[in-house]
Design a protein around this motif. Structure first.
Motif, mmCIF file in Angstrom:
data_model
loop_
_atom_site.group_PDB
_atom_site.id
_atom_site.type_symbol
_atom_site.label_atom_id
_atom_site.label_comp_id
_atom_site.label_asym_id
_atom_site.label_seq_id
_atom_site.Cartn_x
_atom_site.Cartn_y
_atom_site.Cartn_z
ATOM 1 N N SER A 152 0.718 -1.202 -0.016
ATOM 2 C CA SER A 152 0.042 0.048 -0.075
ATOM 3 C C SER A 152 1.074 1.296 0.101
ATOM 4 O O SER A 152 0.600 2.402 -0.482
ATOM 5 C CB SER A 152 -1.104 -0.026 0.997
ATOM 6 N N GLY A 199 1.728 2.228 -3.465
ATOM 7 C CA GLY A 199 0.549 2.885 -3.993
ATOM 8 C C GLY A 199 -0.577 1.879 -4.330
ATOM 9 O O GLY A 199 -0.633 1.037 -5.185
ATOM 10 N N GLY A 200 -1.605 1.859 -3.443
ATOM 11 C CA GLY A 200 -2.567 0.530 -3.215
ATOM 12 C C GLY A 200 -3.845 1.348 -3.206
ATOM 13 O O GLY A 200 -3.776 2.727 -3.222
ATOM 14 N N PRO A 201 -4.910 0.668 -3.323
ATOM 15 C CA PRO A 201 -6.452 1.333 -3.259
ATOM 16 C C PRO A 201 -6.837 1.736 -2.021
ATOM 17 O O PRO A 201 -7.523 2.493 -1.853
ATOM 18 C CB PRO A 201 -7.138 0.208 -4.041
ATOM 19 N N VAL A 202 -5.948 1.566 -0.957
ATOM 20 C CA VAL A 202 -6.178 1.731 0.233
ATOM 21 C C VAL A 202 -4.965 2.523 0.939
ATOM 22 O O VAL A 202 -3.793 1.943 0.748
ATOM 23 C CB VAL A 202 -6.628 0.675 1.096
#
Lengths: 196, 196
Positions: free
Chosen positions: B104, B107-110
DNA sequence: ACAGCCATGTAACTTGTTACATGATTTT
DNA sequence: AAAATCATGTAACAAGTTACATGGCTGT
């Protein structure tokens, strides 16, 4: 968590091919996540089969024998699902140390006391390895890795303290009754479910 | 450690048939070790195939459709080997929490902060479950189980402390450089091997 | 030329999971 | 008589491991 989830997580940033994912995984997550190359390709096959990734043919510079995969919408949804699911630690309740100790209390080829001694020796060696590894790492460039190692060390310390506790209570532990042909359901009451 | 080792450990005390081993395993090791019955029989098949157990035909009271297995000499040797091998904790270096956090950060969705918050909430719930379970257990009859639960709780506490540390250093963590197409071998130096 | 890395894959195997099928015996 | 438990097993699948085969490309 499986390699599958890691691949999805890595592919979110940019498309990549199998061998690249191998290297990325190692660079980002370190030695513990070095896997056999074969596993990368079988994992990618399953991901493609399930529609979570697609091979991109948009190759400007012709790269022979190289299949670059990218996430599909379904793949991104799957990844969000993984992130949304918090990590459970309930799996720690299957613990090899616990199993060994309990079985040896029932009568094993090695005494519980000896297991504890040998185990302590071994964990101290692992602790030594971990602290050395942490010392070698750069606490600025590799901060996540260093923090993680410190967590691993803390867990080792907890195990060592536990060994001490068990040792100090060995006399009490030996007094427990052996289970006598327990037909399931009878005997001691079922233990409470431990889940969230 | 696998179910195989547990079966060998249990069979050292007395011969038993598949269903009996299922019940014994649960009685001795608790809920976490409830397995599907199918696994018991496939495990026993493999043990027999490898010559570690043999079906006993010495049945005084004819017990229909029941195969009682006992350890062979080879089986006892295998069991001794398992006891002699200390438990390694190096496998803990594959940690889902660590993976999620690092990915994360890349660069993750969360966001990492959100992961930490949700994870803390969840671990606190697990902690609650564990302490309740410990409270229900009999600290005399079930001392090994209670001690083990306390160890699990200590590990949970270590994880929670780690979450706090990570949260407090989030600004530093976000500053780490992203790996740029690391062809394996180049890039940052290989991390030290962590083993014993 | 040759070593070594880059890159992809197959094969065989182990462990584990869920689901299902099939009966016998025991309890209510 | 019905339900629950006892008891054994098969089938299909997921994930991981090791070992091996096969080429292309690169640096010395």
């Amino acid at each position: 968590m499986t390699v599958k989830d890691i691949f999805l997580g890595l592919l979110l940033n940019r498309p990549a091919h199998g061998y690249e994912l191998l290297g990325l995984m190692e660079a980002v997550l370190g030695d513990p996540w070095v896997i056999n190359s074969g596993q990368a390709y079988s994992t990618l096959s399953r991901l493609e089969r399930d529609g979570l990734v697609v091979p991109t043919t948009s190759v400007k510079s012709y790269e022979p024998g190289r299949t670059v995969y990218k996430l599909t919408k379904k793949g991104r949804a799957e990844l969000r699902g993984w992130y949304a699911r918090p990590v459970s630690r309930a799996d720690r309740l299957r613990d090899e140390l616990h199993v060994k100790l309990v079985l040896s209390l029932l009568g094993g080829p090695v005494s519980p006391a000896e297991i504890i001694r040998e185990q302590r020796r071994y964990l101290l060696a692992e602790m030594h390895g971990l602290t050395r590894t942490r010392g070698l790492a750069d606490p600025i460039d590799d901060l996540p890795w260093v923090l993680f190692l410190e967590n691993a060390i803390a867990h080792l310390e907890a195990d060592l303290r536990w060994l001490d506790t068990c040792e100090s209570r060995l006399d009490d532990l030996k007094r427990i009754p052996h289970p006598r042909r327990p037909s399931r359901g009878r005997g001691r009451p079922p233990r409470q479910d431990v889940a969230e």
